[in-house]
Write a protein that holds these residues in place. Structure first.
Motif, PDB file in Angstrom:
ATOM      1  N   GLU A 217     -10.931   4.091   0.041  1.00  0.00           N
ATOM      2  CA  GLU A 217     -10.774   2.967  -1.227  1.00  0.00           C
ATOM      3  C   GLU A 217     -10.643   3.425  -2.498  1.00  0.00           C
ATOM      4  O   GLU A 217      -9.947   2.093  -3.931  1.00  0.00           O
ATOM      5  CB  GLU A 217     -12.476   2.980  -1.662  1.00  0.00           C
ATOM      6  CG  GLU A 217     -12.741   3.852  -1.379  1.00  0.00           C
ATOM      7  CD  GLU A 217     -13.763   4.584  -0.725  1.00  0.00           C
ATOM      8  OE1 GLU A 217     -14.484   5.508  -0.751  1.00  0.00           O
ATOM      9  OE2 GLU A 217     -13.269   4.520   0.616  1.00  0.00           O
ATOM     10  N   TRP A 218      -9.322   4.135  -3.011  1.00  0.00           N
ATOM     11  CA  TRP A 218      -9.094   4.300  -4.395  1.00  0.00           C
ATOM     12  C   TRP A 218      -7.922   4.551  -4.651  1.00  0.00           C
ATOM     13  O   TRP A 218      -7.222   4.135  -5.603  1.00  0.00           O
ATOM     14  CB  TRP A 218      -9.537   5.929  -5.238  1.00  0.00           C
ATOM     15  CG  TRP A 218      -8.784   6.986  -4.738  1.00  0.00           C
ATOM     16  CD1 TRP A 218      -7.875   7.126  -3.906  1.00  0.00           C
ATOM     17  CD2 TRP A 218      -9.653   7.040  -2.870  1.00  0.00           C
ATOM     18  NE1 TRP A 218      -7.227   8.408  -2.659  1.00  0.00           N
ATOM     19  CE2 TRP A 218      -9.051   8.476  -2.067  1.00  0.00           C
ATOM     20  CE3 TRP A 218     -11.082   7.873  -2.608  1.00  0.00           C
ATOM     21  CZ2 TRP A 218      -9.382   9.028  -1.120  1.00  0.00           C
ATOM     22  CZ3 TRP A 218     -11.582   8.630  -1.364  1.00  0.00           C
ATOM     23  CH2 TRP A 218     -10.964   9.523  -1.128  1.00  0.00           C
ATOM     24  N   ASP A 219      -7.392   3.665  -3.307  1.00  0.00           N
ATOM     25  CA  ASP A 219      -5.875   3.510  -2.732  1.00  0.00           C
ATOM     26  C   ASP A 219      -5.316   2.280  -3.906  1.00  0.00           C
ATOM     27  O   ASP A 219      -6.240   1.211  -3.396  1.00  0.00           O
ATOM     28  CB  ASP A 219      -5.517   3.072  -1.865  1.00  0.00           C
ATOM     29  CG  ASP A 219      -5.557   4.837  -0.927  1.00  0.00           C
ATOM     30  OD1 ASP A 219      -4.815   6.232  -2.342  1.00  0.00           O
ATOM     31  OD2 ASP A 219      -5.204   5.470   0.262  1.00  0.00           O
ATOM     32  N   ILE A 220      -4.263   2.107  -5.080  1.00  0.00           N
ATOM     33  CA  ILE A 220      -4.190   1.229  -5.473  1.00  0.00           C
ATOM     34  C   ILE A 220      -2.433   0.946  -4.861  1.00  0.00           C
ATOM     35  O   ILE A 220      -1.397   1.568  -5.029  1.00  0.00           O
ATOM     36  CB  ILE A 220      -4.068   1.642  -6.615  1.00  0.00           C
ATOM     37  CG1 ILE A 220      -5.602   1.846  -7.423  1.00  0.00           C
ATOM     38  CG2 ILE A 220      -3.530   0.096  -8.064  1.00  0.00           C
ATOM     39  CD1 ILE A 220      -5.932   2.080  -8.933  1.00  0.00           C
TER      40      ILE A 220
ATOM     41  N   TYR B 187      -0.804   9.317  -9.235  1.00  0.00           N
ATOM     42  CA  TYR B 187      -0.521   7.800  -9.658  1.00  0.00           C
ATOM     43  C   TYR B 187      -1.925   7.176  -9.470  1.00  0.00           C
ATOM     44  O   TYR B 187      -1.473   6.051  -9.647  1.00  0.00           O
ATOM     45  CB  TYR B 187       1.059   6.851  -8.659  1.00  0.00           C
ATOM     46  CG  TYR B 187       1.245   8.206  -9.211  1.00  0.00           C
ATOM     47  CD1 TYR B 187       2.211   7.785 -10.731  1.00  0.00           C
ATOM     48  CD2 TYR B 187       2.290   8.712  -9.014  1.00  0.00           C
ATOM     49  CE1 TYR B 187       3.931   7.964 -10.963  1.00  0.00           C
ATOM     50  CE2 TYR B 187       3.608   9.839  -9.125  1.00  0.00           C
ATOM     51  CZ  TYR B 187       4.235   9.020  -9.873  1.00  0.00           C
ATOM     52  OH  TYR B 187       5.473   9.628 -10.830  1.00  0.00           O
ATOM     53  N   ASP B 188      -2.531   7.221  -7.958  1.00  0.00           N
ATOM     54  CA  ASP B 188      -4.208   6.437  -7.965  1.00  0.00           C
ATOM     55  C   ASP B 188      -4.142   6.401  -9.708  1.00  0.00           C
ATOM     56  O   ASP B 188      -5.044   5.710  -9.806  1.00  0.00           O
ATOM     57  CB  ASP B 188      -4.595   6.029  -6.882  1.00  0.00           C
ATOM     58  CG  ASP B 188      -4.209   6.651  -5.250  1.00  0.00           C
ATOM     59  OD1 ASP B 188      -3.779   5.349  -5.216  1.00  0.00           O
ATOM     60  OD2 ASP B 188      -4.327   6.685  -4.683  1.00  0.00           O
ATOM     61  N   ARG B 189      -4.754   7.576 -10.248  1.00  0.00           N
ATOM     62  CA  ARG B 189      -5.970   7.746 -11.172  1.00  0.00           C
ATOM     63  C   ARG B 189      -4.259   7.337 -12.529  1.00  0.00           C
ATOM     64  O   ARG B 189      -5.528   6.116 -13.254  1.00  0.00           O
ATOM     65  CB  ARG B 189      -5.562   9.176 -11.821  1.00  0.00           C
ATOM     66  CG  ARG B 189      -6.309  10.606 -10.655  1.00  0.00           C
ATOM     67  CD  ARG B 189      -7.020  10.849 -10.730  1.00  0.00           C
ATOM     68  NE  ARG B 189      -7.513  11.895  -9.963  1.00  0.00           N
ATOM     69  CZ  ARG B 189      -7.270  12.633  -9.241  1.00  0.00           C
ATOM     70  NH1 ARG B 189      -5.987  12.881  -8.720  1.00  0.00           N
ATOM     71  NH2 ARG B 189      -7.583  13.594  -8.231  1.00  0.00           N
TER      72      ARG B 189
ATOM     73  N   ASN C 287       0.865  -0.780   0.205  1.00  0.00           N
ATOM     74  CA  ASN C 287       0.101   0.750  -0.026  1.00  0.00           C
ATOM     75  C   ASN C 287       1.071   1.153  -0.080  1.00  0.00           C
ATOM     76  O   ASN C 287       1.920   1.728   0.817  1.00  0.00           O
ATOM     77  CB  ASN C 287      -1.167  -0.216   1.428  1.00  0.00           C
ATOM     78  CG  ASN C 287      -1.655  -1.330   0.977  1.00  0.00           C
ATOM     79  OD1 ASN C 287      -2.591  -1.205  -0.026  1.00  0.00           O
ATOM     80  ND2 ASN C 287      -1.821  -1.867   2.006  1.00  0.00           N
ATOM     81  N   ARG C 288       0.767   1.822  -0.751  1.00  0.00           N
ATOM     82  CA  ARG C 288       1.380   3.547  -0.689  1.00  0.00           C
ATOM     83  C   ARG C 288       0.532   4.615  -0.394  1.00  0.00           C
ATOM     84  O   ARG C 288      -0.831   4.693  -0.629  1.00  0.00           O
ATOM     85  CB  ARG C 288       1.308   3.514  -2.284  1.00  0.00           C
ATOM     86  CG  ARG C 288       1.848   4.783  -3.449  1.00  0.00           C
ATOM     87  CD  ARG C 288       1.913   5.037  -4.521  1.00  0.00           C
ATOM     88  NE  ARG C 288       2.813   6.021  -4.857  1.00  0.00           N
ATOM     89  CZ  ARG C 288       2.037   7.085  -4.625  1.00  0.00           C
ATOM     90  NH1 ARG C 288       1.041   7.522  -4.644  1.00  0.00           N
ATOM     91  NH2 ARG C 288       3.245   8.482  -5.144  1.00  0.00           N
ATOM     92  N   MET C 289       0.689   5.474   0.762  1.00  0.00           N
ATOM     93  CA  MET C 289       0.521   7.179   0.862  1.00  0.00           C
ATOM     94  C   MET C 289       1.387   7.743  -0.293  1.00  0.00           C
ATOM     95  O   MET C 289       2.427   7.973   0.513  1.00  0.00           O
ATOM     96  CB  MET C 289       0.555   7.241   2.323  1.00  0.00           C
ATOM     97  CG  MET C 289      -0.268   8.633   2.422  1.00  0.00           C
ATOM     98  SD  MET C 289      -1.063   8.374   4.200  1.00  0.00           S
ATOM     99  CE  MET C 289       1.289   9.084   4.241  1.00  0.00           C
TER     100      MET C 289
END
Ligand SMILES: Nc1ncnc2c1ncn2[C@@H]1O[C@H](COP(=O)(O)OP(=O)(O)O)[C@@H](O)[C@H]1O
Ligand SMILES: [Mg+2]
Length: 206
Positions: free
Chosen positions: A188-191, A158-160, A149-151
């Protein structure tokens, strides 16, 4: 504050947690000495190059220009050029807010500062590389966990990019070991990223 496993946290609570965590980790990262940064960037580059060398189909790689104490990517650029691998940099989309474009970048590319003060190639459509043409996307990040997981910095850029189902690039988080955090306040949108490379570790969640 701890987050109960598997539960969604309220929006404002997540934002507050992200803000505090970003500020704490960015401060730690900026405090790293020049010598530490230099050794870290060499070690991490060797680790990532081993992955790239094992996959000859990797011919176009998106990287980033390091700032704010981020893991320095300059040894990677040099090594990729030596191998004849094309490198790209992200450019803020001029009107599709929150989205990135990727432009081919080489040592002589004309550059400009974007609105975040980060250098990016001057927008020239002849140098555009579609995200679907990339074989690997090396992303900067503020914090990561063992699940990939990335913050990021909070822009969701980058999620988009990675939400595009036609993007098949291997997404790699590139960061210092001190950016590890066990419980990221996720949305929920975090990839998640299939691979995280640090100077000391390779976290593979392929
Ligand atoms: N795939 C997406 N589509 C639309 N909006 C998105 C997408 N991914 C992220 N966002 C938006 O981007 C914003 C920032 O995302 P966040 O994950 O908090 O940042 P970062 O990933 O940079 O840490 C959020 O407000 C979210 O609504
Ligand atoms: Mg995100």
């Amino acid at each position: 504050m701890t987050i109960p496993a598997g539960s969604a946290i309220p929006h404002d609570q997540r934002l507050a947690l992200c803000k505090a965590l970003r500020s704490q980790i960015r401060k730690q990262r900026r405090a790293l000495s020049a010598e530490f940064q230099q050794q870290a960037s060499t070690a991490a580059a060797a680790r990532l190059l081993a992955v790239i060398d094992a996959q000859p189909k990797i011919q176009q790689v998106a990287l980033y220009f390091s700032c704010d104490g981020e893991l320095d990517t300059s040894p990677l650029f040099a090594a990729l050029w030596q191998r004849g691998i094309k490198t790209c940099l992200p450019v803020l989309h001029p009107f599709n807010r929150g989205h990135l474009l990727f432009l081919h970048y080489h040592a002589d590319s004309p550059m400009r500062q974007n609105r975040f003060g980060i250098a990016e190639p001057l927008l020239d459509i002849r140098h555009l590389v579609l995200p679907t043409q990339l074989d690997m996307i090396v992303t900067p990040l503020v914090a990561f966990d063992n699940q990939g997981n990335r913050m990021g910095m909070g822009g969701g850029f980058y999620d988009r990019t990675l939400a595009n189902p036609h993007v098949s690039a291997l997404a790699v988080g590139y960061a210092h070991d001190c950016q590890h955090h066990e419980q990221l306040p996720l949305a929920e949108w975090d990839i998640p990223l299939p691979l995280i490379v640090t100077p000391n570790r390779l976290i593979n969640n392929h």
